[in-house]
Design a protein around this motif. Structure first.
Motif, PDB file in Angstrom:
ATOM      1  N   LYS A  38       4.085  32.960 -21.554  1.00  0.00           N
ATOM      2  CA  LYS A  38       4.428  32.345 -22.840  1.00  0.00           C
ATOM      3  C   LYS A  38       3.820  33.159 -23.979  1.00  0.00           C
ATOM      4  N   VAL A  39       4.601  33.361 -25.040  1.00  0.00           N
ATOM      5  CA  VAL A  39       4.100  34.048 -26.233  1.00  0.00           C
ATOM      6  C   VAL A  39       4.622  33.342 -27.478  1.00  0.00           C
ATOM      7  N   GLN A  40       3.811  33.364 -28.524  1.00  0.00           N
ATOM      8  CA  GLN A  40       4.241  32.811 -29.811  1.00  0.00           C
ATOM      9  C   GLN A  40       4.378  33.950 -30.807  1.00  0.00           C
ATOM     10  N   LEU A  41       5.532  34.004 -31.469  1.00  0.00           N
ATOM     11  CA  LEU A  41       5.829  35.070 -32.418  1.00  0.00           C
ATOM     12  C   LEU A  41       6.484  34.447 -33.646  1.00  0.00           C
ATOM     13  N   ASN A  42       5.890  34.675 -34.820  1.00  0.00           N
ATOM     14  CA  ASN A  42       6.422  34.125 -36.073  1.00  0.00           C
ATOM     15  C   ASN A  42       6.619  32.607 -35.987  1.00  0.00           C
ATOM     16  N   GLY A  43       5.664  31.936 -35.347  1.00  0.00           N
ATOM     17  CA  GLY A  43       5.686  30.487 -35.291  1.00  0.00           C
ATOM     18  C   GLY A  43       6.591  29.886 -34.233  1.00  0.00           C
ATOM     19  N   LYS A  44       7.305  30.701 -33.488  1.00  0.00           N
ATOM     20  CA  LYS A  44       8.210  30.219 -32.445  1.00  0.00           C
ATOM     21  C   LYS A  44       7.758  30.742 -31.085  1.00  0.00           C
ATOM     22  N   TRP A  45       8.189  30.035 -30.022  1.00  0.00           N
ATOM     23  CA  TRP A  45       7.762  30.375 -28.670  1.00  0.00           C
ATOM     24  C   TRP A  45       8.873  31.041 -27.875  1.00  0.00           C
ATOM     25  N   GLY A  46       8.457  31.991 -27.024  1.00  0.00           N
ATOM     26  CA  GLY A  46       9.367  32.649 -26.105  1.00  0.00           C
ATOM     27  C   GLY A  46       8.636  32.984 -24.822  1.00  0.00           C
ATOM     28  N   VAL A  47       9.302  33.762 -23.971  1.00  0.00           N
ATOM     29  CA  VAL A  47       8.744  34.101 -22.661  1.00  0.00           C
ATOM     30  C   VAL A  47       9.024  35.578 -22.375  1.00  0.00           C
ATOM     31  N   ILE A  48       7.995  36.282 -21.881  1.00  0.00           N
ATOM     32  CA  ILE A  48       8.163  37.673 -21.464  1.00  0.00           C
ATOM     33  C   ILE A  48       7.693  37.807 -20.015  1.00  0.00           C
ATOM     34  N   ASP A  49       8.020  38.955 -19.401  1.00  0.00           N
ATOM     35  CA  ASP A  49       7.531  39.185 -18.043  1.00  0.00           C
ATOM     36  C   ASP A  49       6.345  40.142 -18.068  1.00  0.00           C
ATOM     37  N   ALA A  50       5.821  40.487 -16.909  1.00  0.00           N
ATOM     38  CA  ALA A  50       4.617  41.319 -16.814  1.00  0.00           C
ATOM     39  C   ALA A  50       4.859  42.762 -17.232  1.00  0.00           C
ATOM     40  N   ASP A  51       6.121  43.161 -17.374  1.00  0.00           N
ATOM     41  CA  ASP A  51       6.467  44.485 -17.903  1.00  0.00           C
ATOM     42  C   ASP A  51       6.791  44.420 -19.382  1.00  0.00           C
ATOM     43  N   PHE A  52       6.529  43.262 -20.005  1.00  0.00           N
ATOM     44  CA  PHE A  52       6.729  43.009 -21.431  1.00  0.00           C
ATOM     45  C   PHE A  52       8.202  42.890 -21.821  1.00  0.00           C
ATOM     46  N   LYS A  53       9.074  42.713 -20.840  1.00  0.00           N
ATOM     47  CA  LYS A  53      10.493  42.504 -21.126  1.00  0.00           C
ATOM     48  C   LYS A  53      10.697  41.057 -21.559  1.00  0.00           C
ATOM     49  N   VAL A  54      11.511  40.863 -22.596  1.00  0.00           N
ATOM     50  CA  VAL A  54      11.778  39.512 -23.097  1.00  0.00           C
ATOM     51  C   VAL A  54      12.701  38.788 -22.126  1.00  0.00           C
ATOM     52  N   ILE A  55      12.235  37.644 -21.632  1.00  0.00           N
ATOM     53  CA  ILE A  55      13.053  36.777 -20.783  1.00  0.00           C
ATOM     54  C   ILE A  55      13.740  35.726 -21.640  1.00  0.00           C
ATOM     55  N   VAL A  56      12.965  35.097 -22.517  1.00  0.00           N
ATOM     56  CA  VAL A  56      13.482  34.117 -23.466  1.00  0.00           C
ATOM     57  C   VAL A  56      13.006  34.542 -24.846  1.00  0.00           C
ATOM     58  N   PRO A  57      13.917  34.784 -25.799  1.00  0.00           N
ATOM     59  CA  PRO A  57      13.472  35.197 -27.136  1.00  0.00           C
ATOM     60  C   PRO A  57      12.640  34.114 -27.808  1.00  0.00           C
TER      61      PRO A  57
END
Length: 199
Positions: free
Chosen positions: A127-146
Motif C-alpha cells: 500500500k502507498v499513499q500519493l497526493n492524498g490518495k491510496w494505491g498499490v505497487i509490487d516489490a518491483d515498484f510496478k503500479v498494480i492499482v493507481p
C-alpha cells in the motif's frame, strides 16, 4: 568472561555472529568476541536489522544502516527507517515529509509518497499513499492499482478499494497479479485461518 562487565547493555544476534552491540553510558557501539571495538561507541542507538548482518543506527535524531565493519549501506539522514515487514529486503525511508521504498542494493522508488505503512507479509502487495490518495505497487515498484482511492485494504489474497461511495475488490495471485476489479455493497472474505471478515 568473554565480554567484560564494563557495559550497561550487551546484545548478540545470530545474524552478526561474533559481534555484540554494547552500550556504555549513553553511547552505543559494537565489539567483537575479543572486546575489540569494531563500531565506535558514538551512536545514540544501535539495533540489529533483521536476518542480515547489518545495523540500524540513530545519531542526532536521524537513522541509517551500516554493516558490522561500519560501511554505510544507507547514510544516517532519514527521519524514519524500518523494514517493510519482518525479514523483508525492502526498507521504508522517510526524507523530510516524503517516504521511499529502497532495497539495500540501492533500487528505490525515490521519496515521492505521502506515506507507506508497514506490511504484515512480505509476499503481499504494498500500500502507498500519493497526493492524498491510496494505491498499490509490487516489490518491483510496478503500479498494480493507481493511487486514486480513498482507502485500500489488503486482506490475505484480496485487495479492497473505496472510491467515493463505491467499493471494489479483487483477488490477487502470487502476491501481485489482479483478477480484475468487482464492485460490491457488502463483502465477506475468509482468510487463511478461516476467519470471515465483513466489509
Amino acid at each position: 568472561i568473554i565480554i567484560p562487565l564494563e557495559y550497561h547493555y550487551v546484545f548478540m544476534s545470530y545474524s552478526c555472529e561474533g559481534h555484540f552491540i554494547v552500550k556504555k553510558w549513553r553511547k552505543w557501539g559494537v565489539v567483537n568476541i575479543k572486546n575489540e571495538i569494531v563500531v565506535p561507541l558514538e551512536y545514540d542507538y544501535i539495533s540489529y536489522a533483521g536476518s542480515k548482518p547489518s545495523l540500524k543506527v540513530r545519531l542526532n535524531g536521524k537513522y541509517g544502516l551500516l554493516d558490522v565493519k561500519e560501511n554505510v549501506i544507507f547514510p544516517i539522514v532519514y527521519g524514519e527507517l524500518r523494514h517493510l515487514s519482518y525479514n523483508s529486503d525492502l526498507w521504508i525511508q522517510k526524507s523530510g515529509d516524503k517516504y521511499a521504498l529502497t532495497y539495500e542494493d540501492g533500487r528505490t522508488t525515490g521519496a515521492i509518497y505521502d506515506y507507506i505503512p508497514p506490511s504484515t507479509d512480505p509476499s503481499w502487495p504494498i500500500k502507498v499513499q500519493l497526493n492524498g490518495k491510496w494505491g498499490v505497487i509490487d516489490a518491483d515498484f510496478k503500479v498494480i492499482v493507481p493511487a486514486e482511492y480513498e482507502r485500500v485494504w489488503i486482506l490475505d489474497h484480496y485487495i479492497v478499494l473505496k472510491s467515493g461511495s463505491d467499493w471494489y475488490y479483487s483477488y490477487y495471485i502470487d502476491g501481485m497479479n489482479l483478477s480484475g476489479l468487482e464492485r460490491f455493497d457488502k463483502l465477506e472474505i475468509s482468510d487463511s485461518a478461516g476467519v470471515v471478515k465483513t466489509i
